[in-house]
Design a protein around this motif. Sequence first.
Motif, PDB file in Angstrom:
ATOM      1  N   ARG A  15     -87.463  95.248 -15.411  1.00  0.00           N
ATOM      2  CA  ARG A  15     -86.907  96.314 -15.854  1.00  0.00           C
ATOM      3  C   ARG A  15     -88.030  96.647 -16.899  1.00  0.00           C
ATOM      4  NH1 ARG A  15     -82.754  93.423 -16.921  1.00  0.00           N
ATOM      5  NH2 ARG A  15     -82.852  93.339 -18.918  1.00  0.00           N
ATOM      6  N   ILE A  16     -88.803  95.590 -17.610  1.00  0.00           N
ATOM      7  CA  ILE A  16     -89.902  95.823 -18.634  1.00  0.00           C
ATOM      8  C   ILE A  16     -91.122  95.344 -17.795  1.00  0.00           C
ATOM      9  CG2 ILE A  16     -90.598  95.044 -20.812  1.00  0.00           C
ATOM     10  CD1 ILE A  16     -88.017  95.141 -21.669  1.00  0.00           C
ATOM     11  N   ASP A  17     -92.194  96.315 -17.939  1.00  0.00           N
ATOM     12  CA  ASP A  17     -93.346  95.639 -17.389  1.00  0.00           C
ATOM     13  C   ASP A  17     -94.674  96.207 -18.235  1.00  0.00           C
ATOM     14  OD1 ASP A  17     -93.687  98.540 -17.036  1.00  0.00           O
ATOM     15  OD2 ASP A  17     -93.925  98.720 -14.821  1.00  0.00           O
ATOM     16  N   ARG A  18     -94.163  96.531 -19.572  1.00  0.00           N
ATOM     17  CA  ARG A  18     -95.139  96.946 -20.670  1.00  0.00           C
ATOM     18  C   ARG A  18     -94.780  96.688 -21.855  1.00  0.00           C
ATOM     19  NH1 ARG A  18     -95.627 102.572 -18.137  1.00  0.00           N
ATOM     20  NH2 ARG A  18     -95.244 101.460 -16.328  1.00  0.00           N
ATOM     21  N   VAL A  19     -95.537  96.200 -22.803  1.00  0.00           N
ATOM     22  CA  VAL A  19     -95.010  96.223 -24.429  1.00  0.00           C
ATOM     23  C   VAL A  19     -96.176  96.896 -25.094  1.00  0.00           C
ATOM     24  CG1 VAL A  19     -93.637  94.307 -24.225  1.00  0.00           C
ATOM     25  CG2 VAL A  19     -96.123  94.226 -24.639  1.00  0.00           C
ATOM     26  N   PHE A  20     -95.789  97.435 -26.343  1.00  0.00           N
ATOM     27  CA  PHE A  20     -96.749  98.068 -27.209  1.00  0.00           C
ATOM     28  C   PHE A  20     -96.752  97.349 -28.378  1.00  0.00           C
ATOM     29  CE2 PHE A  20     -95.723 101.300 -24.190  1.00  0.00           C
ATOM     30  CZ  PHE A  20     -96.881 101.829 -23.796  1.00  0.00           C
ATOM     31  N   ARG A  21     -98.212  97.116 -29.155  1.00  0.00           N
ATOM     32  CA  ARG A  21     -98.666  96.337 -29.818  1.00  0.00           C
ATOM     33  C   ARG A  21     -99.550  97.315 -30.882  1.00  0.00           C
ATOM     34  NH1 ARG A  21     -94.856  93.954 -28.517  1.00  0.00           N
ATOM     35  NH2 ARG A  21     -94.648  91.713 -28.200  1.00  0.00           N
ATOM     36  N   VAL A  22     -99.331  96.860 -32.255  1.00  0.00           N
ATOM     37  CA  VAL A  22    -100.499  97.699 -33.282  1.00  0.00           C
ATOM     38  C   VAL A  22    -101.309  96.221 -33.364  1.00  0.00           C
ATOM     39  CG1 VAL A  22    -100.643  98.406 -35.377  1.00  0.00           C
ATOM     40  CG2 VAL A  22     -98.880  98.928 -34.163  1.00  0.00           C
ATOM     41  N   TRP A  23    -102.446  96.612 -33.175  1.00  0.00           N
ATOM     42  CA  TRP A  23    -103.554  95.423 -33.290  1.00  0.00           C
ATOM     43  C   TRP A  23    -104.938  96.195 -33.908  1.00  0.00           C
ATOM     44  CZ3 TRP A  23    -102.595  93.441 -27.765  1.00  0.00           C
ATOM     45  CH2 TRP A  23    -101.652  92.423 -27.717  1.00  0.00           C
ATOM     46  N   ALA A  24    -105.648  95.546 -34.640  1.00  0.00           N
ATOM     47  CA  ALA A  24    -107.100  95.942 -35.023  1.00  0.00           C
ATOM     48  C   ALA A  24    -107.963  95.617 -33.919  1.00  0.00           C
ATOM     49  CB  ALA A  24    -107.534  95.288 -36.260  1.00  0.00           C
ATOM     50  N   GLU A  25    -107.757  94.473 -33.146  1.00  0.00           N
ATOM     51  CA  GLU A  25    -108.536  93.923 -32.024  1.00  0.00           C
ATOM     52  C   GLU A  25    -107.515  93.371 -31.076  1.00  0.00           C
ATOM     53  OE1 GLU A  25    -111.641  94.421 -31.029  1.00  0.00           O
ATOM     54  OE2 GLU A  25    -112.050  95.253 -32.939  1.00  0.00           O
ATOM     55  N   LEU A  60     -89.275 103.896 -21.756  1.00  0.00           N
ATOM     56  CA  LEU A  60     -88.333 103.145 -21.029  1.00  0.00           C
ATOM     57  C   LEU A  60     -88.804 101.894 -20.296  1.00  0.00           C
ATOM     58  CD1 LEU A  60     -87.130 106.655 -19.152  1.00  0.00           C
ATOM     59  CD2 LEU A  60     -85.991 105.652 -21.267  1.00  0.00           C
ATOM     60  N   ARG A  61     -89.935 102.048 -19.783  1.00  0.00           N
ATOM     61  CA  ARG A  61     -90.239 100.622 -19.293  1.00  0.00           C
ATOM     62  C   ARG A  61     -90.888  99.525 -20.340  1.00  0.00           C
ATOM     63  NH1 ARG A  61     -89.015  99.252 -14.441  1.00  0.00           N
ATOM     64  NH2 ARG A  61     -90.915  98.231 -14.161  1.00  0.00           N
ATOM     65  N   SER A  62     -90.876  99.706 -21.446  1.00  0.00           N
ATOM     66  CA  SER A  62     -90.891  98.847 -22.316  1.00  0.00           C
ATOM     67  C   SER A  62     -89.662  98.459 -23.309  1.00  0.00           C
ATOM     68  CB  SER A  62     -92.132  99.322 -23.524  1.00  0.00           C
ATOM     69  OG  SER A  62     -91.661 100.531 -24.192  1.00  0.00           O
ATOM     70  N   GLY A  63     -88.527  98.998 -22.700  1.00  0.00           N
ATOM     71  CA  GLY A  63     -87.291  98.663 -23.333  1.00  0.00           C
ATOM     72  C   GLY A  63     -86.556  99.543 -24.389  1.00  0.00           C
ATOM     73  N   PHE A  64     -86.998 100.571 -24.620  1.00  0.00           N
ATOM     74  CA  PHE A  64     -86.765 101.607 -25.476  1.00  0.00           C
ATOM     75  C   PHE A  64     -85.990 102.813 -24.956  1.00  0.00           C
ATOM     76  CE2 PHE A  64     -90.098  99.304 -27.881  1.00  0.00           C
ATOM     77  CZ  PHE A  64     -89.574  99.450 -29.149  1.00  0.00           C
ATOM     78  N   LYS A  65     -85.292 103.507 -25.749  1.00  0.00           N
ATOM     79  CA  LYS A  65     -84.266 104.379 -25.292  1.00  0.00           C
ATOM     80  C   LYS A  65     -85.113 105.790 -25.000  1.00  0.00           C
ATOM     81  CE  LYS A  65     -79.897 102.481 -27.042  1.00  0.00           C
ATOM     82  NZ  LYS A  65     -78.821 102.802 -27.795  1.00  0.00           N
ATOM     83  N   GLY A  66     -86.111 106.015 -25.629  1.00  0.00           N
ATOM     84  CA  GLY A  66     -87.233 107.150 -25.337  1.00  0.00           C
ATOM     85  C   GLY A  66     -88.257 107.091 -26.244  1.00  0.00           C
ATOM     86  N   ARG A  67     -89.333 107.941 -25.913  1.00  0.00           N
ATOM     87  CA  ARG A  67     -90.492 108.060 -26.560  1.00  0.00           C
ATOM     88  C   ARG A  67     -90.390 107.789 -28.145  1.00  0.00           C
ATOM     89  NH1 ARG A  67     -93.989 111.973 -28.192  1.00  0.00           N
ATOM     90  NH2 ARG A  67     -96.327 111.121 -28.006  1.00  0.00           N
ATOM     91  N   ALA A  68     -89.504 108.685 -28.571  1.00  0.00           N
ATOM     92  CA  ALA A  68     -89.343 108.828 -30.192  1.00  0.00           C
ATOM     93  C   ALA A  68     -88.839 107.466 -30.665  1.00  0.00           C
ATOM     94  CB  ALA A  68     -88.474 109.890 -30.488  1.00  0.00           C
ATOM     95  N   ALA A  69     -88.133 106.693 -30.127  1.00  0.00           N
ATOM     96  CA  ALA A  69     -87.920 105.428 -30.477  1.00  0.00           C
ATOM     97  C   ALA A  69     -88.940 104.476 -30.579  1.00  0.00           C
ATOM     98  CB  ALA A  69     -86.523 104.888 -29.756  1.00  0.00           C
ATOM     99  N   LEU A  70     -89.582 104.388 -29.514  1.00  0.00           N
ATOM    100  CA  LEU A  70     -90.901 103.461 -29.411  1.00  0.00           C
ATOM    101  C   LEU A  70     -91.887 103.865 -30.574  1.00  0.00           C
ATOM    102  CD1 LEU A  70     -92.834 101.603 -28.237  1.00  0.00           C
ATOM    103  CD2 LEU A  70     -93.343 103.262 -26.407  1.00  0.00           C
ATOM    104  N   LEU A  71     -92.034 105.407 -30.522  1.00  0.00           N
ATOM    105  CA  LEU A  71     -93.088 105.720 -31.550  1.00  0.00           C
ATOM    106  C   LEU A  71     -92.591 105.440 -33.018  1.00  0.00           C
ATOM    107  CD1 LEU A  71     -94.328 109.113 -30.229  1.00  0.00           C
ATOM    108  CD2 LEU A  71     -95.562 106.963 -30.266  1.00  0.00           C
ATOM    109  N   THR A  72     -91.362 105.441 -33.368  1.00  0.00           N
ATOM    110  CA  THR A  72     -90.671 104.812 -34.753  1.00  0.00           C
ATOM    111  C   THR A  72     -90.880 103.571 -34.988  1.00  0.00           C
ATOM    112  OG1 THR A  72     -89.326 106.786 -34.669  1.00  0.00           O
ATOM    113  CG2 THR A  72     -88.600 104.985 -35.933  1.00  0.00           C
ATOM    114  N   ALA A  73     -90.658 102.725 -33.667  1.00  0.00           N
ATOM    115  CA  ALA A  73     -90.827 101.462 -33.945  1.00  0.00           C
ATOM    116  C   ALA A  73     -92.227 100.855 -34.272  1.00  0.00           C
ATOM    117  CB  ALA A  73     -90.324 100.575 -32.780  1.00  0.00           C
TER     118      ALA A  73
END
Length: 197
Positions: A15-25, A60-73
Amino acid sequence: MLFRREVLEGIAGGRIDRVFRVWAEPRVHAGSTQRTWAGIVVIDSVTAVTPEEITEEDALRSGFKGRAALLTALSKSTKEGGYHRVMLHLGGPDPRSELAEKAELTEQELAGLKATLDGIDGRSRRAPWTREVLRLIEERPGLRAMDLAERLGREKLSFKADVRRLKALGLTESLETGYRISPRGKALMAYLRSLAE
């Protein structure tokens, strides 16, 4: 890269094929792998993205209910840097897990494992530790690494490094909290006890 349990379950289930991270590098690169309790996670690509480039499908493909929830996280991250999309998939089981499940060991295999532990203890800069750590994990499965380390008067990080060495031999398994002795480890512990009788 750390993954929450529900994310690993999503990766394992497809169900998940991507994740998002905050990184300098970026901390990972395409082709790298990571061992997890769910198996080997393979990194397919790492791309720097702006908030505008993050889509509803990404969320959705990173496990969040929507774009707004992902951006908030992502906005709540305390790390410095930009957003990165990490595409990934489950490459297969962790070979250590398969090894850990092998409980039917020959006398020669058991003697070989004992010799390996003897070698580790012999090269240790401190007192022999392998059997003591195995016994403690056997007696207290699921106890936090910090608590286990304290019982031995050890620092948590060096204790965890030692447990990883035992896990590489297939003798322990990681739990959501703490560890347990694997079937292979139980067979070895029974063998060691029989030698002491």
